[in-house]
Design a protein around this motif. Structure first.
Motif, PDB file in Angstrom:
ATOM      1  N   PHE A  69      67.425  28.089  15.793  1.00 32.49           N
ATOM      2  CA  PHE A  69      67.487  27.010  14.803  1.00 32.49           C
ATOM      3  C   PHE A  69      67.788  27.527  13.405  1.00 32.49           C
ATOM      4  CE2 PHE A  69      64.570  24.174  17.556  1.00 32.49           C
ATOM      5  CZ  PHE A  69      65.670  23.695  18.232  1.00 32.49           C
ATOM      6  N   TYR A  70      67.165  28.651  13.010  1.00 35.19           N
ATOM      7  CA  TYR A  70      67.463  29.189  11.676  1.00 35.19           C
ATOM      8  C   TYR A  70      68.934  29.567  11.586  1.00 35.19           C
ATOM      9  CZ  TYR A  70      68.684  32.912   8.555  1.00 35.19           C
ATOM     10  OH  TYR A  70      69.376  33.701   7.671  1.00 35.19           O
ATOM     11  N   GLY A  71      69.438  30.299  12.578  1.00 33.99           N
ATOM     12  CA  GLY A  71      70.826  30.741  12.537  1.00 33.99           C
ATOM     13  C   GLY A  71      71.801  29.583  12.484  1.00 33.99           C
ATOM     14  N   VAL A  72      71.486  28.517  13.213  1.00 30.18           N
ATOM     15  CA  VAL A  72      72.341  27.329  13.224  1.00 30.18           C
ATOM     16  C   VAL A  72      72.406  26.697  11.836  1.00 30.18           C
ATOM     17  CG1 VAL A  72      72.431  24.949  14.042  1.00 30.18           C
ATOM     18  CG2 VAL A  72      72.139  26.799  15.671  1.00 30.18           C
ATOM     19  N   LEU A  73      71.250  26.536  11.198  1.00 31.68           N
ATOM     20  CA  LEU A  73      71.214  25.889   9.881  1.00 31.68           C
ATOM     21  C   LEU A  73      71.906  26.730   8.818  1.00 31.68           C
ATOM     22  CD1 LEU A  73      67.575  24.490   9.920  1.00 31.68           C
ATOM     23  CD2 LEU A  73      69.704  23.257  10.349  1.00 31.68           C
ATOM     24  N   GLY A  74      72.021  28.034   9.052  1.00 32.89           N
ATOM     25  CA  GLY A  74      72.710  28.896   8.102  1.00 32.89           C
ATOM     26  C   GLY A  74      74.125  29.236   8.511  1.00 32.89           C
ATOM     27  N   SER A  75      74.624  28.580   9.576  1.00 33.84           N
ATOM     28  CA  SER A  75      75.959  28.891  10.093  1.00 33.84           C
ATOM     29  C   SER A  75      77.002  27.944   9.524  1.00 33.84           C
ATOM     30  CB  SER A  75      75.964  28.788  11.625  1.00 33.84           C
ATOM     31  OG  SER A  75      77.285  28.783  12.132  1.00 33.84           O
ATOM     32  N   GLY A  76      78.096  28.504   9.014  1.00 32.47           N
ATOM     33  CA  GLY A  76      79.191  27.690   8.508  1.00 32.47           C
ATOM     34  C   GLY A  76      79.881  26.894   9.597  1.00 32.47           C
ATOM     35  N   GLY A  77      79.596  27.200  10.865  1.00 32.96           N
ATOM     36  CA  GLY A  77      80.174  26.446  11.966  1.00 32.96           C
ATOM     37  C   GLY A  77      79.347  25.248  12.374  1.00 32.96           C
ATOM     38  N   CYS A  78      78.281  24.961  11.626  1.00 31.96           N
ATOM     39  CA  CYS A  78      77.390  23.855  11.985  1.00 31.96           C
ATOM     40  C   CYS A  78      77.542  22.705  10.996  1.00 31.96           C
ATOM     41  CB  CYS A  78      75.947  24.343  11.989  1.00 31.96           C
ATOM     42  SG  CYS A  78      74.744  23.050  12.367  1.00 31.96           S
ATOM     43  N   PRO A  79      77.651  21.469  11.462  1.00 23.69           N
ATOM     44  CA  PRO A  79      77.796  20.335  10.532  1.00 23.69           C
ATOM     45  C   PRO A  79      76.524  20.055   9.724  1.00 23.69           C
ATOM     46  CG  PRO A  79      77.611  19.543  12.779  1.00 23.69           C
ATOM     47  CD  PRO A  79      77.756  21.034  12.869  1.00 23.69           C
ATOM     48  N   PHE A  80      75.410  20.695  10.070  1.00 28.46           N
ATOM     49  CA  PHE A  80      74.179  20.540   9.288  1.00 28.46           C
ATOM     50  C   PHE A  80      73.981  21.694   8.309  1.00 28.46           C
ATOM     51  CE2 PHE A  80      73.356  18.031  13.119  1.00 28.46           C
ATOM     52  CZ  PHE A  80      72.947  16.837  12.546  1.00 28.46           C
ATOM     53  N   TYR A  81      74.999  22.531   8.169  1.00 23.54           N
ATOM     54  CA  TYR A  81      74.886  23.683   7.267  1.00 23.54           C
ATOM     55  C   TYR A  81      74.540  23.233   5.853  1.00 23.54           C
ATOM     56  CZ  TYR A  81      76.440  27.234   3.988  1.00 23.54           C
ATOM     57  OH  TYR A  81      76.510  28.116   2.933  1.00 23.54           O
ATOM     58  N   ASP A  82      73.546  23.899   5.279  1.00 20.90           N
ATOM     59  CA  ASP A  82      73.181  23.705   3.877  1.00 20.90           C
ATOM     60  C   ASP A  82      72.432  24.959   3.452  1.00 20.90           C
ATOM     61  OD1 ASP A  82      71.826  23.005   1.416  1.00 20.90           O
ATOM     62  OD2 ASP A  82      72.180  20.893   1.912  1.00 20.90           O
ATOM     63  N   PRO A  83      72.930  25.697   2.445  1.00 17.46           N
ATOM     64  CA  PRO A  83      72.257  26.941   2.055  1.00 17.46           C
ATOM     65  C   PRO A  83      70.809  26.725   1.630  1.00 17.46           C
ATOM     66  CG  PRO A  83      73.942  26.311   0.448  1.00 17.46           C
ATOM     67  CD  PRO A  83      74.128  25.437   1.631  1.00 17.46           C
ATOM     68  N   ARG A  84      70.465  25.511   1.214  1.00 22.81           N
ATOM     69  CA  ARG A  84      69.069  25.243   0.846  1.00 22.81           C
ATOM     70  C   ARG A  84      68.163  25.260   2.068  1.00 22.81           C
ATOM     71  NH1 ARG A  84      70.474  19.881  -2.579  1.00 22.81           N
ATOM     72  NH2 ARG A  84      71.743  19.640  -0.679  1.00 22.81           N
ATOM     73  N   LEU A  85      68.694  24.873   3.221  1.00 22.41           N
ATOM     74  CA  LEU A  85      67.896  24.899   4.446  1.00 22.41           C
ATOM     75  C   LEU A  85      67.602  26.334   4.875  1.00 22.41           C
ATOM     76  CD1 LEU A  85      69.750  22.106   6.462  1.00 22.41           C
ATOM     77  CD2 LEU A  85      67.401  21.970   5.621  1.00 22.41           C
ATOM     78  N   ALA A  86      68.668  27.125   5.048  1.00 25.89           N
ATOM     79  CA  ALA A  86      68.488  28.498   5.520  1.00 25.89           C
ATOM     80  C   ALA A  86      67.690  29.328   4.520  1.00 25.89           C
ATOM     81  CB  ALA A  86      69.846  29.137   5.792  1.00 25.89           C
ATOM     82  N   SER A  87      67.976  29.150   3.220  1.00 21.27           N
ATOM     83  CA  SER A  87      67.260  29.928   2.202  1.00 21.27           C
ATOM     84  C   SER A  87      65.789  29.566   2.144  1.00 21.27           C
ATOM     85  CB  SER A  87      67.901  29.704   0.828  1.00 21.27           C
ATOM     86  OG  SER A  87      69.230  30.183   0.804  1.00 21.27           O
ATOM     87  N   SER A  88      65.468  28.314   2.409  1.00 21.70           N
ATOM     88  CA  SER A  88      64.063  27.902   2.396  1.00 21.70           C
ATOM     89  C   SER A  88      63.300  28.493   3.576  1.00 21.70           C
ATOM     90  CB  SER A  88      63.965  26.374   2.412  1.00 21.70           C
ATOM     91  OG  SER A  88      64.428  25.829   1.183  1.00 21.70           O
ATOM     92  N   ILE A  89      64.026  28.979   4.565  1.00 22.35           N
ATOM     93  CA  ILE A  89      63.385  29.682   5.683  1.00 22.35           C
ATOM     94  C   ILE A  89      63.267  31.169   5.368  1.00 22.35           C
ATOM     95  CG2 ILE A  89      63.554  30.261   8.127  1.00 22.35           C
ATOM     96  CD1 ILE A  89      65.183  27.646   8.475  1.00 22.35           C
ATOM     97  N   THR A  90      64.391  31.815   5.037  1.00 20.10           N
ATOM     98  CA  THR A  90      64.371  33.266   4.855  1.00 20.10           C
ATOM     99  C   THR A  90      63.591  33.678   3.602  1.00 20.10           C
ATOM    100  OG1 THR A  90      66.531  33.141   3.757  1.00 20.10           O
ATOM    101  CG2 THR A  90      66.516  33.660   6.094  1.00 20.10           C
ATOM    102  N   LEU A  91      63.796  32.978   2.495  1.00 19.64           N
ATOM    103  CA  LEU A  91      63.085  33.359   1.271  1.00 19.64           C
ATOM    104  C   LEU A  91      61.589  33.076   1.390  1.00 19.64           C
ATOM    105  CD1 LEU A  91      65.627  32.312  -1.520  1.00 19.64           C
ATOM    106  CD2 LEU A  91      65.201  34.578  -0.535  1.00 19.64           C
ATOM    107  N   ARG A  92      61.227  32.035   2.125  1.00 22.84           N
ATOM    108  CA  ARG A  92      59.812  31.822   2.404  1.00 22.84           C
ATOM    109  C   ARG A  92      59.283  32.985   3.232  1.00 22.84           C
ATOM    110  NH1 ARG A  92      56.571  28.646  -0.243  1.00 22.84           N
ATOM    111  NH2 ARG A  92      57.933  26.825   0.090  1.00 22.84           N
ATOM    112  N   GLY A  93      60.107  33.455   4.163  1.00 25.02           N
ATOM    113  CA  GLY A  93      59.718  34.624   4.950  1.00 25.02           C
ATOM    114  C   GLY A  93      59.505  35.851   4.083  1.00 25.02           C
ATOM    115  N   HIS A  94      60.377  36.051   3.082  1.00 20.77           N
ATOM    116  CA  HIS A  94      60.200  37.165   2.154  1.00 20.77           C
ATOM    117  C   HIS A  94      58.829  37.078   1.478  1.00 20.77           C
ATOM    118  CE1 HIS A  94      64.710  38.279   1.479  1.00 20.77           C
ATOM    119  NE2 HIS A  94      64.483  37.899   2.723  1.00 20.77           N
ATOM    120  N   ASP A  95      58.505  35.901   0.966  1.00 22.08           N
ATOM    121  CA  ASP A  95      57.232  35.724   0.257  1.00 22.08           C
ATOM    122  C   ASP A  95      56.043  35.971   1.191  1.00 22.08           C
ATOM    123  OD1 ASP A  95      58.496  35.174  -2.092  1.00 22.08           O
ATOM    124  OD2 ASP A  95      58.151  33.004  -2.044  1.00 22.08           O
TER     125      ASP A  95
END
Length: 778
Positions: free
Chosen positions: A492-518
């Motif tokens: 699911f994370y990879g899909v939301l951060g994939s340019g091949g997905c119609p639900f792509y939005d950098p705010r979605l993927a970043s809210s997962i990975t950057l939360r993971g960083h924190d």
């Protein structure tokens, strides 16, 4: 009830119907829907113009009222059209007029099923017609696990695709069709039948007979779609035939282009063993049948890869019975791999979770669309569009700068499914983002300006349901189901951060990975504050050195205590700061009795994603885990891997290493390890396209092909071919065309020295000093 084997759209009486073939308890059943039209969406302001343009393309179009909106809150109108499939030219026409088309690339059969939440298994009603055919069906999703009948198929041919034989294997069928001018006698004790046919056309006719009579739900093989079925299809066309070996007389179709092959056979799922294992995330140095069977089953093919084509041609000419035995053995190996890995069960379960055809490899984006889009439509939203530029890259997982060295007692604490648990905890969701931005006051703050609704979302609940199913699968020891759910959740994370997905939005993927960083950084701070050293962190894993600990029992006890304390603190933190329930869960996973973190080569900085550790020094034999080092890399020689395994084992267990290193170097120069000095690397493009940079394996392959051309031999190396080569005093040469002596100094310098020098300094030794006198002798 039944399980969907194949789907397609058929045109009857100028109308389009969805055809589904099912496996059921009473045998195969074919369903036909009522007449269907596909849909797409355009901005309401563009609706009339788009409608006119589609009508000009001879499409039947209906314009429906604007009851939907985009995730950016823009109203859209629905266009219902037929026939199915907006061609590339139609898309380009609309785009040239500035019209944005939404959901125009979803196939009619897929939309028909997903909108009914019909994923793999279904319950159906219809009007019976001609035995196992039902028309005007209604259907919905159901829970059903089929018992599928499968048949393994393998062909043998020469380099010009002249067929020699076709093998078939199932529990109750072992049969080889062989084109041969004279009879071939099968021994009385043989467990398979050899049927000799006079020519290739008869061979193809008998192929159809056997497949139809056996009536398998699944046809499987190794590279069976890219090679076997593609060759059979071309051979049939050469004889002006169609291979009517689907159900109810349907024919095999094969479509090929530069990047792939699609083979379809209505009524029978076509499953490729390589695709299935890759989808299950299996990894091997090579996906050849011989290599995979050797790893999983501890046995391989009767004819090895290096001389395969020449050996097959020789067997066909001189020993056709042995060729038949080799042919049936390949079929049986595929069946045994399927049984060992249960990949058919996995593909069935993946289909019931996602709606993907069990024949389809990969498909993470399509799986997400199938699961998510019907829910979104019921809330009046539609999906977005795939970014034309591929989208902006989102931040990757957290990777901490490591502290290199050799350590006693290192704990590994892993967050269980970190990204899915972040999605579930912080309500990260495409519709939740749209609703949160529209109503930011009570929303949960994300990253890069994201806000997520606390109430309006689907993905957290989807993950919660999958999580529950996976826990149940684990309790029932249902490994294929557990693996299918794990892969889906983690996609699911990879899909939301994939340019091949119609639900792509950098705010979605970043809210997962950057939360993971924190989360990772905060966790490390808590561990450091407790008096322990965090020496490395990677995505969801934290490595903790226990400097004052002297026993494995004490280390494991601390690991369990840290697990409990960290989980409790996260629950408190999220409840206090966000008013959220916490679904984060850290687990004490491993205790390394000895752990080595190397430096970056030719640097004093610690490396990332590269380490080795000894688990339980009392175990026999010692278990050493390698990550990112030469031992797990497919492009290093077997000698390098063996040398590293033994050297690290000696270092970790406190044994002397000097004599082992010197003996290894001496044995290399003496030619005792020549068979272990072969490199293997795969071509990533045709040989002719290597112009600016020509790596060693390409040079070796080019020389070999020049020899083959000069001597009238068949060419060996195509795109994706694996090249086995050695480095000689005359440069790289393929292992089967080696003429010059091996360059032993190359192997010492490029294979042995880097491995030794990475770990020797931490025990006060130097490879150069150890070998200086010995090297001077050679």
């Amino acid at each position: 009830m039944g399980f969907i084997l194949t789907r397609r759209v058929v045109r009857r009486a100028n109308q389009e119907l969805v055809e589904l073939w099912l496996a059921t308890d009473t045998g195969p059943v074919c369903l036909y829907s009522t007449p269907q039209q596909n849909v797409c969406f355009v901005h309401t302001a563009d609706a009339q113009k788009a409608c006119q343009l589609l009508l000009q393309q001879r499409l039947s179009v209906d314009l429906l009222p604007d009851t939907y909106r985009t995730l950016n809150q823009q109203p859209v109108s629905l266009l219902r059209y037929s026939p199915d499939g907006l061609t590339q030219s139609v898309r380009q026409l609309l785009s040239a007029q500035g019209i944005v088309l939404y959901e125009g690339d979803i196939k009619l059969a897929d939309r028909f099923l997903m909108e009914r939440f019909a994923y793999g298994s279904i319950r159906y009603k219809g009007h019976p017609q001609q035995g196992n055919i039902l028309h005007n069906v209604t259907l919905r999703g159901a829970s059903y696990r089929p018992l599928l009948r499968s048949l393994s198929i393998d062909i043998e041919c020469d380099e010009r695709e002249n067929l020699y034989s076709i093998g078939f294997s199932a529990p109750d069928l072992k049969h080889v069709l062989l084109v041969y001018p004279t009879p071939v006698v099968t021994p009385a004790n043989s467990d398979f039948i050899v049927e000799v046919v006079p020519n290739e056309k008869t061979l193809l006719q008998r192929l159809v007979d056997i497949v139809v009579n056996y009536d398998a739900d699944v046809l499987l093989g190794w590279n069976v779609k890219q090679f076997d079925f593609a060759v059979l299809y071309r051979c049939a066309r050469r004889h002006h035939m169609q291979l009517a070996m689907g159900r109810n007389g349907s024919v095999l179709t094969v479509r090929q282009w530069e990047s792939g092959t699609i083979a379809d056979l209505p009524g029978r799922a076509l499953v490729d063993g390589i695709e299935a294992l890759k989808t299950m995330t299996y990894q091997f140095d090579s996906f050849s049948l011989d290599a995979v069977a050797g790893t999983l089953l501890n046995r391989g093919k009767l004819v090895k890869e290096d001389d395969q084509l020449a050996a097959i041609k020789a067997l066909y000419k001189h020993d056709p019975l042995q060729l038949a035995r080799y042919n049936i053995e390949d079929c049986e190996l595929v069946n045994e791999i399927a049984a060992h890995t249960r990949f058919i069960d996995f593909l069935v379960l993946r289909s019931t979770l996602t709606g993907l055809d069990m024949s389809r490899p990969g498909g993470s984006v399509a799986a997400f669309i199938n699961v998510y889009l019907p829910r979104l439509h019921r809330q009046g939203y539609i999906s977005g569009i795939r970014p034309q530029d591929g989208g902006l890259a989102s931040p990757g997982g957290y990777v901490m700068a490591s502290r290199p060295g050799l350590y006693d007692f290192v704990l590994v604490l892993d967050f269980k499914s970190l990204y899915p648990s972040i999605i579930r905890t912080f309500k990260i969701d495409p519709m939740g983002l749209a609703e949160g931005l529209a109503n930011p006051t009570t929303a949960i703050e994300g990253y890069k300006g994201a806000r997520f609704s606390r109430d309006a979302h689907f993905l957290p609940e989807i993950i919660a349901n999958l999580w529950k199913q996976r826990d149940e699968a684990k309790r029932q020891q249902d490994a294929p189901r557990s693996q299918a759910i794990k892969i889906l959740m983690n996609s699911f994370y990879g899909v939301l951060g994939s340019g091949g997905c119609p639900f792509y939005d950098p705010r979605l993927a970043s809210s997962i990975t950057l939360r993971g960083h924190d989360i990772m950084q905060t966790t490390a701070q808590w561990i450091e504050a407790a008096g322990y050293d965090v020496i490395y962190g990677d995505t969801d894993s934290t490595f903790v050195h226990l400097s004052q600990v002297h026993s494995r029992e004490e280390a494991c006890q601390i690991g369990k205590q840290l697990e409990q304390q960290i989980n409790q603190r996260w629950q408190q933190r999220l409840n206090k700061d966000f008013n959220l329930d916490c679904f984060l869960e850290i687990e004490f996973e491993t205790c390394f009795d000895k752990f080595f973190m190397p430096t970056i080569r030719n640097s004093e900085l610690g490396s990332k994603k590269r380490y080795a550790g000894l688990i339980d020094s009392q175990a026999q034999p010692p278990k050493i885990v390698f990550k990112g080092l030469e031992n797990v890399r497919s492009d290093w020689t077997s000698l390098a891997k063996t040398f590293q395994q033994e050297l690290y084992t000696r270092v970790f267990t406190g044994k002397a290493v000097e004599r082992y290193i010197l003996d290894t170097v001496a044995a290399i120069y003496a030619g005792q390890f020549d068979e272990l000095l072969i490199y293997k690397k795969r071509l990533t493009k045709p040989l002719a396209q290597y112009t600016k940079s020509v790596p060693p394996h390409v040079k070796a392959a080019q020389q070999a092909e020049l020899f083959n051309q000069t001597n009238g031999l068949p060419l060996q190396y195509r795109n994706k071919s694996a090249v086995k080569y050695v480095v000689t005093l005359a440069g790289p040469q393929t292992s089967d065309r080696q003429k010059a002596p091996l360059d032993y100094e190359h192997y010492i310098e490029k294979q042995i020295r880097p491995i030794a020098q990475s770990i020797l300094p931490v025990i006060g030794l130097s490879f150069d000093e150890l070998t200086a006198q010995q090297m001077g002798l050679f």
